[in-house]
Design a protein around this motif. Structure first.
Motif, short mmCIF file in Angstrom:
data_model
loop_
_atom_site.label_atom_id
_atom_site.label_comp_id
_atom_site.label_asym_id
_atom_site.label_seq_id
_atom_site.Cartn_x
_atom_site.Cartn_y
_atom_site.Cartn_z
N ILE A 111 59.68 45.89 -91.57
CA ILE A 111 59.56 47.32 -91.79
C ILE A 111 60.61 47.79 -92.79
O ILE A 111 60.33 48.64 -93.66
N THR A 112 61.82 47.26 -92.69
CA THR A 112 62.85 47.58 -93.68
C THR A 112 62.38 47.24 -95.09
O THR A 112 62.57 48.02 -96.03
N ALA A 113 61.73 46.09 -95.24
CA ALA A 113 61.21 45.70 -96.55
C ALA A 113 60.09 46.64 -97.00
O ALA A 113 59.98 46.97 -98.19
N GLU A 114 59.28 47.10 -96.06
CA GLU A 114 58.20 48.02 -96.41
C GLU A 114 58.75 49.36 -96.91
O GLU A 114 58.25 49.91 -97.90
N ILE A 115 59.75 49.88 -96.24
CA ILE A 115 60.33 51.15 -96.68
C ILE A 115 61.00 50.99 -98.04
O ILE A 115 60.95 51.91 -98.88
N THR A 116 61.58 49.86 -98.29
CA THR A 116 62.12 49.58 -99.63
C THR A 116 61.02 49.70 -100.68
O THR A 116 61.20 50.34 -101.73
N ALA A 117 59.87 49.10 -100.39
CA ALA A 117 58.75 49.16 -101.33
C ALA A 117 58.20 50.57 -101.47
O ALA A 117 57.82 51.00 -102.56
#
Length: 270
Positions: A111-117
């Motif tokens: 999820i952290t990676a998704e919010i980054t994107a």
């Protein structure tokens, strides 16, 4: 032994909280219906929930506000919170509200990676400074953008003017002792990795505000105090606001009000 489930049980300590999700959804839908410029479901990845909405101001945009919703990484989506954009929108900011894949389908690190994107995609569409805000689990996600392992490209990261973590979770290790970890599936390694308070800040970190309601569970007040305290030691400009009388659910209501203190902090008016 401390009851860690109770320490994080917001709904159990707010009368009538079972009715709130339906009320939030109704308010958000009514607000969307009255918007002049609303752009829905902009993809930032291939996943079904990897979408964000954009709420544009009436005139020229001053920059981008990204608001990340909470729900312990397990529930809700962008559609319940559209009306929280009004304070920033009124002051001329474009507001992005992303959804993200929920646990247990995704891990918190995913999820952290998704919010980054999501932030990177929104930043490509909206010029100007960026201000991040998130509530509860969303507060965790926006502070993770400022950590030494942040994957935001420098061209995006350097545009971040401030971050507002509202009732944020900054040390996830206590959640390992809760029943919700049956869904979160965190290990101690992941909990430590995903705890902003256990990271060094990325260089040139912008202003970080930890904002929490004075009537919240003591654990959320401790989490806010922890974040402000620890990163102050790394020369990050941090601010702590404990807003008297507000609980975990009412503390975000001020984002709908252009004249509220929390909106003023979000858009840099104070």
């Amino acid at each position: 032994m401390r009851d860690w489930d109770d320490a994080y049980a917001n709904s159990a300590h707010v009368p009538g909280s079972d009715k709130l999700p339906a009320l939030w959804a109704e308010r958000a839908a009514s607000y969307r219906a009255g918007l002049k410029d609303f752009r829905a479901d902009i993809a930032y990845g291939p996943g079904e929930r990897q979408r964000f909405d954009l709420i544009l101001p009436d005139g020229d945009s001053k920059g981008l506000v990204v608001f990340v919703h909470g729900g312990y990484w397990m529930r809700f989506d962008k559609s319940a919170w559209t009306d929280l954009a009004e304070g920033a929108r009124h002051h001329g900011w474009t507001v992005a509200l992303p959804s993200y894949t929920l646990t247990p389908v995704a891990r918190i690190s995913d999820i952290t990676a998704e919010i980054t994107a999501a932030i990177a995609k929104a930043a490509a569409l909206v010029a100007g400074p960026i201000r991040l805000a998130g509530h509860s689990a969303g507060g965790h996600l926006v502070t993770r953008m400022l950590c030494d392992d942040s994957r935001l490209e420098p061209a995006v990261y350097n545009r971040i003017a401030a971050t507002l973590s509202i009732s944020g979770l900054h040390d996830l290790r206590p959640l390992l002792k809760t029943k919700m970890n049956e869904t979160l599936r965190m290990t101690m390694e992941e909990a430590a990795l995903e705890s902003a308070a256990l990271h060094l800040p990325r260089s040139h970190a912008p202003v970080v505000t930890a904002w929490v309601g004075g009537a919240e569970r003591p654990e959320f007040i401790r989490q806010a105090e922890l974040m402000a305290n620890v990163w102050t030691g790394f020369d990050v400009p941090t601010r702590l606001t404990i807003e008297p009388g507000f609980n975990h659910f009412t503390v975000i209501d001020g984002l709908k009000d252009p004249s509220s203190p929390i909106t003023a902090r979000l858009v840099g008016l104070e």
